[in-house]
Motif scaffolding. Sequence first.
Motif, PDB file in Angstrom:
ATOM      1  N   ILE A   1     -38.545  78.305  81.749  1.00 56.51           N
ATOM      2  CA  ILE A   1     -36.602  78.278  81.023  1.00 56.51           C
ATOM      3  C   ILE A   1     -36.477  78.696  82.746  1.00 56.51           C
ATOM      4  O   ILE A   1     -34.933  78.166  82.417  1.00 56.51           O
ATOM      5  CB  ILE A   1     -36.428  79.985  79.970  1.00 56.51           C
ATOM      6  CG1 ILE A   1     -36.958  79.813  79.108  1.00 56.51           C
ATOM      7  CG2 ILE A   1     -35.322  80.983  80.464  1.00 56.51           C
ATOM      8  CD1 ILE A   1     -36.917  81.610  78.578  1.00 56.51           C
ATOM      9  N   TRP A   2     -36.528  78.949  83.553  1.00 53.53           N
ATOM     10  CA  TRP A   2     -36.527  78.918  84.524  1.00 53.53           C
ATOM     11  C   TRP A   2     -35.778  77.230  85.538  1.00 53.53           C
ATOM     12  O   TRP A   2     -34.839  76.271  86.146  1.00 53.53           O
ATOM     13  CB  TRP A   2     -36.780  79.675  85.839  1.00 53.53           C
ATOM     14  CG  TRP A   2     -36.774  79.130  87.555  1.00 53.53           C
ATOM     15  CD1 TRP A   2     -35.772  79.879  87.709  1.00 53.53           C
ATOM     16  CD2 TRP A   2     -37.015  78.597  88.374  1.00 53.53           C
ATOM     17  NE1 TRP A   2     -35.516  79.923  89.428  1.00 53.53           N
ATOM     18  CE2 TRP A   2     -36.457  79.162  89.640  1.00 53.53           C
ATOM     19  CE3 TRP A   2     -38.900  78.354  88.713  1.00 53.53           C
ATOM     20  CZ2 TRP A   2     -36.827  78.577  90.977  1.00 53.53           C
ATOM     21  CZ3 TRP A   2     -39.336  77.922  89.465  1.00 53.53           C
ATOM     22  CH2 TRP A   2     -38.002  78.132  90.568  1.00 53.53           C
TER      23      TRP A   2
ATOM     24  N   GLY B   1     -27.429  74.412  84.011  1.00 54.82           N
ATOM     25  CA  GLY B   1     -27.024  75.251  84.532  1.00 54.82           C
ATOM     26  C   GLY B   1     -27.020  76.601  83.872  1.00 54.82           C
ATOM     27  O   GLY B   1     -28.134  76.639  82.558  1.00 54.82           O
ATOM     28  N   PRO B   2     -26.615  77.860  84.085  1.00 57.81           N
ATOM     29  CA  PRO B   2     -26.284  79.983  83.387  1.00 57.81           C
ATOM     30  C   PRO B   2     -26.021  79.314  82.253  1.00 57.81           C
ATOM     31  O   PRO B   2     -24.946  78.487  82.164  1.00 57.81           O
ATOM     32  CB  PRO B   2     -26.487  79.957  84.281  1.00 57.81           C
ATOM     33  CG  PRO B   2     -25.456  79.349  85.416  1.00 57.81           C
ATOM     34  CD  PRO B   2     -26.126  77.744  85.083  1.00 57.81           C
ATOM     35  N   PRO B   3     -26.502  80.259  81.844  1.00 60.76           N
ATOM     36  CA  PRO B   3     -25.681  80.879  80.410  1.00 60.76           C
ATOM     37  C   PRO B   3     -24.395  80.919  80.353  1.00 60.76           C
ATOM     38  O   PRO B   3     -24.645  81.444  81.605  1.00 60.76           O
ATOM     39  CB  PRO B   3     -26.726  81.462  79.919  1.00 60.76           C
ATOM     40  CG  PRO B   3     -27.947  82.087  80.375  1.00 60.76           C
ATOM     41  CD  PRO B   3     -27.645  80.954  81.657  1.00 60.76           C
TER      42      PRO B   3
END
Length: 57
Positions: free
Chosen positions: A43-44, A51-53
């Motif tokens: 996930i990282w 990009g971040p959620p």
Amino acid sequence: MSDSQTVDVPTRRKTETRCFLFLAVFLAPALSIAIVGALGFSIWIYQMFAGPPGPPM
């Protein structure tokens, strides 16, 4: 059965107990930590590229 194929009960019970303790105390926790760590790592890495959620700005 012949005598070479039979295993006496105390020896078998001792072997099964050791096997159970190895699986319950060492292998199961190690596998669960490895699986959770691999999921978090994947996930990282995905978020490094995607990009971040959240909603786009």
